[in-house]
Design a protein around this motif. Structure first.
Motif, PDB file in Angstrom:
ATOM      1  N   ASN A  27      38.030  49.214  39.986  1.00 60.18           N
ATOM      2  CA  ASN A  27      38.734  49.594  41.434  1.00 60.18           C
ATOM      3  C   ASN A  27      37.836  48.944  42.568  1.00 60.18           C
ATOM      4  OD1 ASN A  27      40.734  51.348  40.993  1.00 60.18           O
ATOM      5  ND2 ASN A  27      39.578  53.285  40.672  1.00 60.18           N
ATOM      6  N   GLY A  28      38.837  48.560  43.588  1.00 62.79           N
ATOM      7  CA  GLY A  28      38.125  48.012  44.693  1.00 62.79           C
ATOM      8  C   GLY A  28      39.026  48.452  45.980  1.00 62.79           C
ATOM      9  N   PRO A  29      38.720  47.830  47.214  1.00 62.57           N
ATOM     10  CA  PRO A  29      39.508  48.260  48.243  1.00 62.57           C
ATOM     11  C   PRO A  29      40.921  47.505  48.342  1.00 62.57           C
ATOM     12  CG  PRO A  29      37.447  46.649  48.773  1.00 62.57           C
ATOM     13  CD  PRO A  29      37.517  47.060  47.574  1.00 62.57           C
ATOM     14  N   LEU A  30      40.814  46.332  47.669  1.00 66.40           N
ATOM     15  CA  LEU A  30      42.188  45.605  47.649  1.00 66.40           C
ATOM     16  C   LEU A  30      42.827  45.702  46.248  1.00 66.40           C
ATOM     17  CD1 LEU A  30      41.347  42.344  49.772  1.00 66.40           C
ATOM     18  CD2 LEU A  30      42.455  44.461  50.718  1.00 66.40           C
ATOM     19  N   MET A  31      43.886  46.820  46.112  1.00 56.50           N
ATOM     20  CA  MET A  31      44.314  46.708  44.792  1.00 56.50           C
ATOM     21  C   MET A  31      45.733  46.411  44.905  1.00 56.50           C
ATOM     22  SD  MET A  31      41.971  48.145  42.659  1.00 56.50           S
ATOM     23  CE  MET A  31      42.845  48.237  41.275  1.00 56.50           C
ATOM     24  N   GLY A  32      46.142  45.464  43.865  1.00 54.12           N
ATOM     25  CA  GLY A  32      47.410  44.875  44.027  1.00 54.12           C
ATOM     26  C   GLY A  32      47.996  45.095  42.534  1.00 54.12           C
ATOM     27  N   THR A  33      49.212  44.510  42.108  1.00 53.70           N
ATOM     28  CA  THR A  33      49.735  44.428  40.965  1.00 53.70           C
ATOM     29  C   THR A  33      50.303  43.009  40.660  1.00 53.70           C
ATOM     30  OG1 THR A  33      50.714  46.642  41.578  1.00 53.70           O
ATOM     31  CG2 THR A  33      51.966  45.633  39.657  1.00 53.70           C
ATOM     32  N   ILE A  34      50.146  42.566  39.387  1.00 53.38           N
ATOM     33  CA  ILE A  34      50.405  41.198  38.950  1.00 53.38           C
ATOM     34  C   ILE A  34      52.096  41.190  38.775  1.00 53.38           C
ATOM     35  CG2 ILE A  34      50.198  39.608  37.019  1.00 53.38           C
ATOM     36  CD1 ILE A  34      47.424  39.863  38.147  1.00 53.38           C
ATOM     37  N   LYS A  35      52.539  40.333  39.695  1.00 57.79           N
ATOM     38  CA  LYS A  35      53.849  40.057  39.546  1.00 57.79           C
ATOM     39  C   LYS A  35      54.251  38.717  38.490  1.00 57.79           C
ATOM     40  CE  LYS A  35      55.342  43.273  41.740  1.00 57.79           C
ATOM     41  NZ  LYS A  35      56.538  44.118  41.317  1.00 57.79           N
ATOM     42  N   ARG A  36      53.400  38.034  38.546  1.00 53.40           N
ATOM     43  CA  ARG A  36      53.784  36.713  37.933  1.00 53.40           C
ATOM     44  C   ARG A  36      52.477  36.050  37.501  1.00 53.40           C
ATOM     45  NH1 ARG A  36      53.803  31.601  39.574  1.00 53.40           N
ATOM     46  NH2 ARG A  36      53.695  32.045  41.838  1.00 53.40           N
ATOM     47  N   ALA A  37      52.289  35.519  36.272  1.00 54.46           N
ATOM     48  CA  ALA A  37      51.364  34.819  35.653  1.00 54.46           C
ATOM     49  C   ALA A  37      51.763  33.494  35.162  1.00 54.46           C
ATOM     50  CB  ALA A  37      50.613  35.644  34.661  1.00 54.46           C
ATOM     51  N   THR A  38      51.513  32.251  35.616  1.00 59.28           N
ATOM     52  CA  THR A  38      52.022  30.866  35.317  1.00 59.28           C
ATOM     53  C   THR A  38      50.613  30.284  34.631  1.00 59.28           C
ATOM     54  OG1 THR A  38      53.634  31.106  37.223  1.00 59.28           O
ATOM     55  CG2 THR A  38      53.375  28.931  35.835  1.00 59.28           C
ATOM     56  N   TYR A  39      50.906  29.834  33.552  1.00 55.73           N
ATOM     57  CA  TYR A  39      49.904  29.140  32.652  1.00 55.73           C
ATOM     58  C   TYR A  39      50.104  27.579  32.970  1.00 55.73           C
ATOM     59  CZ  TYR A  39      46.979  27.477  28.909  1.00 55.73           C
ATOM     60  OH  TYR A  39      45.954  26.788  28.264  1.00 55.73           O
ATOM     61  N   TYR A  40      49.011  26.853  33.511  1.00 56.30           N
ATOM     62  CA  TYR A  40      48.891  25.453  33.775  1.00 56.30           C
ATOM     63  C   TYR A  40      48.191  24.598  32.897  1.00 56.30           C
ATOM     64  CZ  TYR A  40      52.066  26.252  37.906  1.00 56.30           C
ATOM     65  OH  TYR A  40      52.900  26.460  38.764  1.00 56.30           O
ATOM     66  N   GLY A  41      47.293  25.254  31.858  1.00 57.90           N
ATOM     67  CA  GLY A  41      46.359  24.661  31.307  1.00 57.90           C
ATOM     68  C   GLY A  41      45.011  24.728  31.895  1.00 57.90           C
ATOM     69  N   THR A  42      44.984  23.887  33.328  1.00 61.60           N
ATOM     70  CA  THR A  42      43.812  23.882  33.844  1.00 61.60           C
ATOM     71  C   THR A  42      43.435  25.141  34.528  1.00 61.60           C
ATOM     72  OG1 THR A  42      44.858  22.824  35.637  1.00 61.60           O
ATOM     73  CG2 THR A  42      43.526  21.429  34.216  1.00 61.60           C
ATOM     74  N   LYS A  43      44.562  25.900  34.779  1.00 62.43           N
ATOM     75  CA  LYS A  43      44.413  27.185  35.547  1.00 62.43           C
ATOM     76  C   LYS A  43      45.504  27.845  35.359  1.00 62.43           C
ATOM     77  CE  LYS A  43      47.267  25.596  39.220  1.00 62.43           C
ATOM     78  NZ  LYS A  43      47.237  25.193  40.677  1.00 62.43           N
ATOM     79  N   ILE A  44      45.516  29.364  35.589  1.00 62.49           N
ATOM     80  CA  ILE A  44      46.307  30.425  35.576  1.00 62.49           C
ATOM     81  C   ILE A  44      46.754  30.643  36.982  1.00 62.49           C
ATOM     82  CG2 ILE A  44      47.399  32.538  34.993  1.00 62.49           C
ATOM     83  CD1 ILE A  44      45.863  32.520  32.357  1.00 62.49           C
ATOM     84  N   GLU A  45      47.857  30.648  37.268  1.00 64.47           N
ATOM     85  CA  GLU A  45      48.211  30.927  38.739  1.00 64.47           C
ATOM     86  C   GLU A  45      48.805  32.255  38.702  1.00 64.47           C
ATOM     87  OE1 GLU A  45      50.173  28.282  41.925  1.00 64.47           O
ATOM     88  OE2 GLU A  45      51.518  29.722  41.421  1.00 64.47           O
ATOM     89  N   TYR A  46      48.234  33.325  39.353  1.00 65.58           N
ATOM     90  CA  TYR A  46      48.844  34.573  39.597  1.00 65.58           C
ATOM     91  C   TYR A  46      49.598  35.010  40.879  1.00 65.58           C
ATOM     92  CZ  TYR A  46      46.008  35.793  35.490  1.00 65.58           C
ATOM     93  OH  TYR A  46      45.376  35.845  34.069  1.00 65.58           O
ATOM     94  N   GLU A  47      50.493  35.866  40.848  1.00 65.27           N
ATOM     95  CA  GLU A  47      51.117  36.150  42.050  1.00 65.27           C
ATOM     96  C   GLU A  47      50.792  37.704  41.890  1.00 65.27           C
ATOM     97  OE1 GLU A  47      55.289  35.042  42.816  1.00 65.27           O
ATOM     98  OE2 GLU A  47      55.334  36.662  44.177  1.00 65.27           O
ATOM     99  N   VAL A  48      50.148  38.095  43.225  1.00 63.29           N
ATOM    100  CA  VAL A  48      49.601  39.604  43.347  1.00 63.29           C
ATOM    101  C   VAL A  48      50.242  40.156  44.129  1.00 63.29           C
ATOM    102  CG1 VAL A  48      47.850  41.130  43.095  1.00 63.29           C
ATOM    103  CG2 VAL A  48      47.373  38.852  42.186  1.00 63.29           C
ATOM    104  N   GLU A  49      50.932  41.278  43.940  1.00 64.14           N
ATOM    105  CA  GLU A  49      51.720  41.979  45.078  1.00 64.14           C
ATOM    106  C   GLU A  49      50.564  42.997  45.786  1.00 64.14           C
ATOM    107  OE1 GLU A  49      56.158  43.582  45.739  1.00 64.14           O
ATOM    108  OE2 GLU A  49      54.774  45.321  45.114  1.00 64.14           O
TER     109      GLU A  49
END
Ligand code: ADP
Ligand code: MG
Length: 372
Positions: free
Chosen positions: A312-334
């Protein structure tokens, strides 16, 4: 490109360029109305420096470059090359060379004649022409291609010929207008590294135009961000990336998240920002242009400067999208009603999150800037 040392002969001729309060107004052919393409720009390119104009299409980059070359005339203001006002100096007497996206080679001339052309026009002696053309052909790795015509070359080779033709006359200033835009991605990257190495070795003052932010970052001593005919910010690539003066710059160079809050004031040198009921103390907020106490502001943070966790922390969000690129994962968090992009590098070594999962966003404080 060849590693032979050509520096001494070229660098002597280099000059600085100063744009003094330059404006260009075009009359629109369709409406007859005035249009300000370049709006009171001030800029100095120091001797041997590589400066890039970066901005969206139509912001006035090419027009600015053309005023340095002399192919366009400022409505007001002046251009100085090597300290001399060039208002009355035609393009071919300004000591400049240009490299274009379209290469602009002469199709009916072979590689050798294309490269030697400027020396022919300058009426240098036959021996000198041969010596200088050979040297540049060697430097640009064009040896063995002398007798080929442009249509017998790949795009990358054609651009090397164009570059050879530009440097062979030993200009005091090199101008580039999106020279790599016609090349495919891999070649563009290797050419841009070669181009930068060449510019540094020859020490030629250079003005480079692109709309590609990674190209601008990789190639420049200094980047100038333009918007609607104005300079919005200028600085080294790291200054621009780490200290953007507004949201436009932050978004144009790389990706940025803007988390809306209210600026409460200072605590020592830190800035205090409230988001909902939570207080954030930002140790390096930047210069905070136009941010006023009691007013709305945003925490500006890059996707790689946020850590995600399940605690838990002050900025809680929900994962909307996770895109795998190999070098990184890009998350879109609401987060509340906003979307925040988070990049997690080395996915093999880090915790992964699924769509729909609740996560805490932990901002790396040192990397947060406060903007209006
Ligand atoms: P960029 O290179 O940044 O894409 P330009 O400098 O080519 O932009 O153009 C800036 C603006 O000036 C654009 O809106 C363009 O339509 C306008 N413009 C450029 N040249 C002319 C011209 N000769 N006559 C009228 N408008 C022009
Ligand atoms: Mg342009």
């Amino acid at each position: 490109m060849s590693q032979t040392n050509f520096t001494s002969e070229f660098s002597k001729k280099s000059s600085n360029v100063i744009l003094k309060d330059i404006t260009k107004i075009f009359q629109q052919p369709d409406t007859g109305k005035d249009f300000v393409a370049v709006n009171h720009i001030n800029l100095e390119i120091k001797d041997g420096e590589m400066v890039t104009l970066l901005g969206p299409s139509g912001c006035g980059k090419t027009t600015t470059l053309r005023m340095v070359s002399g192919f366009e005339y400022p409505t007001s203001g002046s251009v100085l090359i090597g300290g001399r006002d060039v208002a009355k100096v035609p393009p071919n007497k300004r000591g400049i060379s240009m490299v274009f996206q379209s290469y602009a080679l002469f199709p009916h001339m072979n590689v050798w004649d294309n490269v030697a052309y400027g020396l022919d026009v300058a009426k240098v002696s036959k021996e000198e022409m041969i010596r200088r053309t050979e040297k540049v052909m060697d430097m640009m790795q064009l040896k063995g291609m002398e007798r080929r015509f442009p249509n017998q070359l790949s795009g990358g080779q054609q651009q090397r010929v164009a570059l050879a033709r530009a440097v062979v006359i030993e200009p005091s200033v090199l101008l580039f207008d999106e020279p790599l835009s016609n090349l495919d991605a891999k070649l563009r990257e290797s050419m841009r590294d070669d181009l930068r190495a060449l510019q540094q070795r020859l020490g030629i003052t250079s003005l480079y135009v692109t709309h590609d932010q990674s190209e601008a970052m990789a190639i420049s001593d200094r980047v100038v961000i333009m918007k609607d005919g104005n300079i919005v910010q200028q600085g080294t690539p790291s200054e621009i990336y780490e200290q953007p003066v507004n949201r436009f710059v932050a978004n144009f160079i790389g990706k940025a998240n803007f988390i809306e809050g209210v600026y409460k004031g200072r605590e020592g040198t830190s800035a205090v920002v409230e988001i909902g009921d939570d207080k954030f103390v930002i140790p390096k907020p930047g210069v905070m242009p136009d941010v006023e106490a009691g007013s709305s502001c945003c925490l500006t943070i890059r996707p790689e400067s946020i850590h995600l966790s399940k605690e838990n922390g002050p900025l809680m969000g929900t994962i909307k999208r996770a895109t795998y690129y190999g070098t990184k994962i890009e998350y879109e968090v609401e987060l509340h009603d906003q979307s925040v992009i988070v990049e997690v590098y080395n996915p093999q070594l880090t915790e992964r999150f699924q769509t729909g999962e609740k996560v805490s966003l932990n901002l790396i404080e040192q990397c947060v800037r406060v903007l209006k």
